[in-house]
Design an enzyme around this catalytic site. Structure first.
Site, PDB file in Angstrom:
ATOM      1  N   ARG A   1     -12.521   4.756 -31.588  1.00  0.00           N
ATOM      2  CA  ARG A   1     -11.063   4.671 -31.815  1.00  0.00           C
ATOM      3  C   ARG A   1     -10.581   3.227 -31.663  1.00  0.00           C
ATOM      4  NH1 ARG A   1     -12.404   9.126 -32.993  1.00  0.00           N
ATOM      5  NH2 ARG A   1     -11.243  11.073 -32.724  1.00  0.00           N
TER       6      ARG A   1
ATOM      7  N   SER B   1      -4.489  13.401 -31.141  1.00  0.00           N
ATOM      8  CA  SER B   1      -4.793  13.123 -29.730  1.00  0.00           C
ATOM      9  C   SER B   1      -3.894  11.990 -29.243  1.00  0.00           C
ATOM     10  CB  SER B   1      -6.244  12.690 -29.560  1.00  0.00           C
ATOM     11  OG  SER B   1      -7.124  13.692 -29.968  1.00  0.00           O
TER      12      SER B   1
ATOM     13  N   GLU C   1      -3.956   6.633 -27.420  1.00  0.00           N
ATOM     14  CA  GLU C   1      -4.687   6.353 -28.658  1.00  0.00           C
ATOM     15  C   GLU C   1      -3.796   5.752 -29.743  1.00  0.00           C
ATOM     16  OE1 GLU C   1      -7.460   9.304 -30.861  1.00  0.00           O
ATOM     17  OE2 GLU C   1      -5.767   8.907 -32.188  1.00  0.00           O
TER      18      GLU C   1
HETATM   19  P1  FAD Z   1      -0.216   4.910 -39.581  1.00  0.00           P
HETATM   20  O1  FAD Z   1       0.193   5.835 -38.488  1.00  0.00           O
HETATM   21  O2  FAD Z   1       0.739   4.689 -40.706  1.00  0.00           O
HETATM   22  O3  FAD Z   1      -0.676   3.549 -38.989  1.00  0.00           O
HETATM   23  C1  FAD Z   1      -1.512   3.507 -37.856  1.00  0.00           C
HETATM   24  C2  FAD Z   1      -1.786   2.029 -37.512  1.00  0.00           C
HETATM   25  O4  FAD Z   1      -2.509   1.424 -38.577  1.00  0.00           O
HETATM   26  C3  FAD Z   1      -0.511   1.184 -37.378  1.00  0.00           C
HETATM   27  O5  FAD Z   1      -0.764   0.179 -36.447  1.00  0.00           O
HETATM   28  C4  FAD Z   1      -0.338   0.575 -38.750  1.00  0.00           C
HETATM   29  O6  FAD Z   1       0.364  -0.657 -38.710  1.00  0.00           O
HETATM   30  C5  FAD Z   1      -1.778   0.344 -39.156  1.00  0.00           C
HETATM   31  N1  FAD Z   1      -2.000   0.435 -40.614  1.00  0.00           N
HETATM   32  C6  FAD Z   1      -1.812   1.501 -41.408  1.00  0.00           C
HETATM   33  N2  FAD Z   1      -2.173   1.230 -42.669  1.00  0.00           N
HETATM   34  C7  FAD Z   1      -2.603  -0.047 -42.672  1.00  0.00           C
HETATM   35  C8  FAD Z   1      -3.098  -0.924 -43.698  1.00  0.00           C
HETATM   36  N3  FAD Z   1      -3.224  -0.533 -44.965  1.00  0.00           N
HETATM   37  N4  FAD Z   1      -3.412  -2.201 -43.334  1.00  0.00           N
HETATM   38  C9  FAD Z   1      -3.271  -2.629 -42.053  1.00  0.00           C
HETATM   39  N5  FAD Z   1      -2.804  -1.854 -41.059  1.00  0.00           N
HETATM   40  C10 FAD Z   1      -2.481  -0.567 -41.367  1.00  0.00           C
HETATM   41  N6  FAD Z   1      -7.507  10.442 -35.865  1.00  0.00           N
HETATM   42  C11 FAD Z   1      -8.860  10.502 -35.715  1.00  0.00           C
HETATM   43  O7  FAD Z   1      -9.532   9.482 -35.610  1.00  0.00           O
HETATM   44  N7  FAD Z   1      -9.502  11.697 -35.692  1.00  0.00           N
HETATM   45  C12 FAD Z   1      -8.856  12.865 -35.798  1.00  0.00           C
HETATM   46  O8  FAD Z   1      -9.478  13.928 -35.766  1.00  0.00           O
HETATM   47  C13 FAD Z   1      -7.437  12.843 -35.946  1.00  0.00           C
HETATM   48  N8  FAD Z   1      -6.730  13.985 -36.035  1.00  0.00           N
HETATM   49  C14 FAD Z   1      -5.381  13.947 -36.149  1.00  0.00           C
HETATM   50  C15 FAD Z   1      -4.679  15.145 -36.249  1.00  0.00           C
HETATM   51  C16 FAD Z   1      -3.297  15.155 -36.385  1.00  0.00           C
HETATM   52  C17 FAD Z   1      -2.564  16.468 -36.496  1.00  0.00           C
HETATM   53  C18 FAD Z   1      -2.595  13.929 -36.445  1.00  0.00           C
HETATM   54  C19 FAD Z   1      -1.113  13.914 -36.634  1.00  0.00           C
HETATM   55  C20 FAD Z   1      -3.285  12.717 -36.334  1.00  0.00           C
HETATM   56  C21 FAD Z   1      -4.682  12.722 -36.197  1.00  0.00           C
HETATM   57  N9  FAD Z   1      -5.426  11.525 -36.084  1.00  0.00           N
HETATM   58  C22 FAD Z   1      -6.797  11.574 -35.970  1.00  0.00           C
HETATM   59  C23 FAD Z   1      -4.749  10.222 -36.090  1.00  0.00           C
HETATM   60  C24 FAD Z   1      -4.416   9.672 -37.506  1.00  0.00           C
HETATM   61  O9  FAD Z   1      -4.423  10.691 -38.459  1.00  0.00           O
HETATM   62  C25 FAD Z   1      -5.383   8.583 -37.940  1.00  0.00           C
HETATM   63  O10 FAD Z   1      -5.384   7.525 -37.021  1.00  0.00           O
HETATM   64  C26 FAD Z   1      -5.044   8.025 -39.330  1.00  0.00           C
HETATM   65  O11 FAD Z   1      -6.049   7.139 -39.756  1.00  0.00           O
HETATM   66  C27 FAD Z   1      -3.689   7.306 -39.372  1.00  0.00           C
HETATM   67  O12 FAD Z   1      -3.365   7.061 -40.716  1.00  0.00           O
HETATM   68  P2  FAD Z   1      -1.883   6.673 -41.152  1.00  0.00           P
HETATM   69  O13 FAD Z   1      -1.946   6.264 -42.582  1.00  0.00           O
HETATM   70  O14 FAD Z   1      -0.966   7.791 -40.838  1.00  0.00           O
HETATM   71  O15 FAD Z   1      -1.618   5.433 -40.219  1.00  0.00           O
HETATM   72  N1  EPU Z   2     -10.400  21.177 -23.856  1.00  0.00           N
HETATM   73  C1  EPU Z   2      -9.837  21.935 -22.866  1.00  0.00           C
HETATM   74  N2  EPU Z   2      -8.487  22.100 -22.879  1.00  0.00           N
HETATM   75  C2  EPU Z   2      -7.692  21.551 -23.822  1.00  0.00           C
HETATM   76  C3  EPU Z   2      -8.261  20.752 -24.824  1.00  0.00           C
HETATM   77  C4  EPU Z   2      -9.639  20.584 -24.823  1.00  0.00           C
HETATM   78  O1  EPU Z   2     -10.535  22.452 -21.994  1.00  0.00           O
HETATM   79  O2  EPU Z   2      -6.481  21.768 -23.758  1.00  0.00           O
HETATM   80  C5  EPU Z   2     -11.862  21.044 -23.926  1.00  0.00           C
HETATM   81  C6  EPU Z   2     -12.407  21.807 -25.141  1.00  0.00           C
HETATM   82  O3  EPU Z   2     -12.642  23.166 -24.832  1.00  0.00           O
HETATM   83  C7  EPU Z   2     -13.676  21.071 -25.458  1.00  0.00           C
HETATM   84  C8  EPU Z   2     -13.364  19.650 -25.032  1.00  0.00           C
HETATM   85  O4  EPU Z   2     -12.227  19.701 -24.161  1.00  0.00           O
HETATM   86  O5  EPU Z   2     -14.746  21.551 -24.700  1.00  0.00           O
HETATM   87  C9  EPU Z   2     -13.077  18.730 -26.210  1.00  0.00           C
HETATM   88  O6  EPU Z   2     -12.024  19.272 -26.997  1.00  0.00           O
HETATM   89  P1  EPU Z   2     -12.002  19.138 -28.608  1.00  0.00           P
HETATM   90  O7  EPU Z   2     -13.301  19.618 -29.182  1.00  0.00           O
HETATM   91  O8  EPU Z   2     -10.770  19.783 -29.087  1.00  0.00           O
HETATM   92  O9  EPU Z   2     -11.966  17.587 -28.852  1.00  0.00           O
HETATM   93  P2  EPU Z   2     -11.176  16.405 -28.134  1.00  0.00           P
HETATM   94  O10 EPU Z   2     -12.165  15.624 -27.351  1.00  0.00           O
HETATM   95  O11 EPU Z   2      -9.988  16.915 -27.436  1.00  0.00           O
HETATM   96  C10 EPU Z   2     -11.660  14.722 -30.037  1.00  0.00           C
HETATM   97  C11 EPU Z   2     -10.879  13.691 -30.793  1.00  0.00           C
HETATM   98  C12 EPU Z   2     -10.140  14.368 -31.946  1.00  0.00           C
HETATM   99  C13 EPU Z   2     -11.160  15.021 -32.868  1.00  0.00           C
HETATM  100  C14 EPU Z   2     -11.956  16.043 -32.064  1.00  0.00           C
HETATM  101  C15 EPU Z   2     -13.094  16.627 -32.867  1.00  0.00           C
HETATM  102  C16 EPU Z   2     -10.324  11.891 -29.296  1.00  0.00           C
HETATM  103  C17 EPU Z   2      -9.273  11.224 -28.488  1.00  0.00           C
HETATM  104  N3  EPU Z   2      -9.962  12.995 -29.938  1.00  0.00           N
HETATM  105  O12 EPU Z   2     -10.719  15.584 -29.422  1.00  0.00           O
HETATM  106  O13 EPU Z   2      -9.454  13.356 -32.682  1.00  0.00           O
HETATM  107  O14 EPU Z   2     -10.545  15.655 -33.955  1.00  0.00           O
HETATM  108  O15 EPU Z   2     -12.546  15.400 -30.905  1.00  0.00           O
HETATM  109  O16 EPU Z   2     -14.086  15.664 -33.031  1.00  0.00           O
HETATM  110  O17 EPU Z   2     -11.439  11.398 -29.358  1.00  0.00           O
HETATM  111  C18 EPU Z   2      -7.416  12.148 -32.816  1.00  0.00           C
HETATM  112  O18 EPU Z   2      -8.085  11.139 -32.581  1.00  0.00           O
HETATM  113  O19 EPU Z   2      -6.183  12.117 -33.032  1.00  0.00           O
HETATM  114  C19 EPU Z   2      -8.091  13.450 -32.842  1.00  0.00           C
HETATM  115  C20 EPU Z   2      -7.458  14.603 -33.033  1.00  0.00           C
END
Ligand code: FAD
Ligand code: EPU
Length: 359
Positions: A170, A259, A355
């Site tokens: 991240r 997250s 994050e």
């Molecule tokens: P923004 O929110 O628009 O921007 C994020 C940052 O990047 C800001 O600092 C912005 O200035 C910069 N930025 C954006 N575009 C550019 C560009 N073209 N050039 C330079 N800087 C730029 N993330 C994960 O890693 N794994 C996950 O599983 C995950 N699950 C998610 C689930 C949900 C429901 C939500 C809401 C978010 C999740 N995220 C996850 C976080 C997010 O989706 C990612 O970080 C995604 O890449 C952000 O994209 P964005 O276009 O919305 O970025």
């Molecule tokens: N858990 C709990 N309680 C909760 C949430 C999680 O006990 O309320 C336990 C789950 O049961 C599991 C463990 O924690 O055993 C991990 O949970 P999960 O698999 O949901 O993944 P996470 O570690 O919470 C990370 C990433 C997610 C990504 C998932 C799947 C980070 C900060 N988050 O979540 O990324 O989608 O793994 O790979 O690394 C994001 O970055 O925005 C994001 C959603």
């Protein structure tokens, strides 16, 4: 770059639809960037002189805590193509404004597997390298070839490979030294021809097994999913989508940024002390001997799951996700985050690091 490029700047621009928390804040100036040459035209416009800039893709990883007295660059660059291939891989390029999930689906539709574990992550292609998005056993950096960016300081165009981007968990150069200086305009991915499924993440393995058994028994383990009956990339894509829908709130229904904290990494001594007190702690060994802890579990264990502080709340199915129940401000979410950090530090001696990016 063209000297004649021009782009309309819009004053007092509402950002509510441009951040997935749904915070109702405004930008002094904003402009929609549909061509690369419009970037420099926008920042060189006399009305934007001396103003701070903020790049926005989908706004799914940012916490807008206040109005922005600056210029917002809304990235709307489009286009995707198979660039070239060599003996080992296909190279696929997408413009920064492409929707990430649609891009992943497009690669699969073209018979190019490799990104399926990252299905349904919100946001744009251009933001993917910023925090090196990751999910379900894969990080973007493993499929990254290079990116193209505009350096707002020099006005030049740069091509950066993975080592220049300094990807981490991240994390990247763009979240640190490069912050607010480079605008990524396109990203090229390397999709290996020798594709093998990555189906070891417990939730995904369980979902794949359940689907194989016609939705019946979901009890299996990673090995069963990867060896006995190797899943296709499309099957992994579908399983990831289904797991995510069950756990993570849809930002269109409930504002959130995924997250809210990173999973903290602790050294072996701290981990062993913690394990003695909390035998149920969920952890993942790292290659350097340290342990990554599941922050969601720590927060859950502190009793925060489903709890609210005003209109900001902890999601009731995933304690790592903070949500806007309606009408919350960035300050409300920050107050909730601070209370959670305090409890987790007091109980486990572990610091939680946010994050998303904060304005
Ligand atoms: P923004 O929110 O628009 O921007 C994020 C940052 O990047 C800001 O600092 C912005 O200035 C910069 N930025 C954006 N575009 C550019 C560009 N073209 N050039 C330079 N800087 C730029 N993330 C994960 O890693 N794994 C996950 O599983 C995950 N699950 C998610 C689930 C949900 C429901 C939500 C809401 C978010 C999740 N995220 C996850 C976080 C997010 O989706 C990612 O970080 C995604 O890449 C952000 O994209 P964005 O276009 O919305 O970025
Ligand atoms: N858990 C709990 N309680 C909760 C949430 C999680 O006990 O309320 C336990 C789950 O049961 C599991 C463990 O924690 O055993 C991990 O949970 P999960 O698999 O949901 O993944 P996470 O570690 O919470 C990370 C990433 C997610 C990504 C998932 C799947 C980070 C900060 N988050 O979540 O990324 O989608 O793994 O790979 O690394 C994001 O970055 O925005 C994001 C959603």
């Amino acid at each position: 770059m063209s000297e004649t490029a021009s782009v309309p700047l819009i004053a007092d621009y509402p950002l509510r639809a441009h951040n997935t928390f749904g915070f109702d804040v405004r930008a002094q100036l904003a402009c929609r960037i549909e061509r690369e040459d419009q970037l420099l035209a926008a920042v060189r416009d006399p009305r934007a002189a001396g103003l701070p800039r903020l790049v926005l893709g989908g706004g799914s990883n940012i916490v807008l805590t206040r109005d922005f007295a600056g210029l917002v660059l809304l990235i709307a660059l489009r286009g995707r193509r198979v660039l070239r291939e060599d003996a080992d891989a296909w190279f696929v390029e997408a413009a920064a404004g492409e929707n990430w999930h649609e891009f992943v689906a497009w690669t699969l539709a073209h018979g190019l597997p490799g990104l399926e574990n990252l299905a349904l992550i919100p946001g744009t292609v251009g933001a993917a390298p910023i925090q090196n998005i990751g999910a379900y056993g894969l990080e973007m950096s493993e499929r990254f070839a290079s990116l193209r960016a505009v350096d707002l300081a020099s006005g030049g165009i740069v091509d950066m490979d993975a080592s220049a981007c300094r990807f981490g968990y991240r994390d990247s150069f763009f979240k640190r030294e490069g912050r607010d200086r480079f605008v990524i305009t396109s990203v090229t991915f390397r999709l290996p021809k020798g594709w093998t499924p990555r189906a070891g993440y417990a939730d995904v393995a369980r979902e794949l097994a359940a689907r194989r058994n016609g939705g019946g028994n979901a009890n299996t383990n990673a090995d069963a999913a990867t060896t006995a009956d190797a899943p296709s990339a499309q099957a992994i894509f579908d399983a990831v989508v289904s797991v995510r829908r069950a756990k993570l709130p849809d930002p269109l229904a409930l504002g959130n940024a995924g997250s809210f904290f990173k999973n903290p990494v602790v050294d072996a001594a701290q981990f062993n002390a913690l394990l003695e007190r909390e035998p149920g702690v969920i952890s993942y060994p790292q290659s350097d001997g340290r342990m990554k802890l599941a922050a969601g579990w720590l927060i859950d264990r502190c009793g925060w799951k489903g709890r609210a502080l005003g209109a900001a709340a902890v999601h009731d199915r995933q304690a790592l996700v903070l949500v806007n129940r309606g009408g919350a401000t960035g300050a409300d979410v920050l107050a909730l985050a601070t209370a959670i950090q305090r409890d987790v530090a007091a109980r486990f001696g572990v610091e939680l690091e946010p994050e998303p990016i904060f304005l």
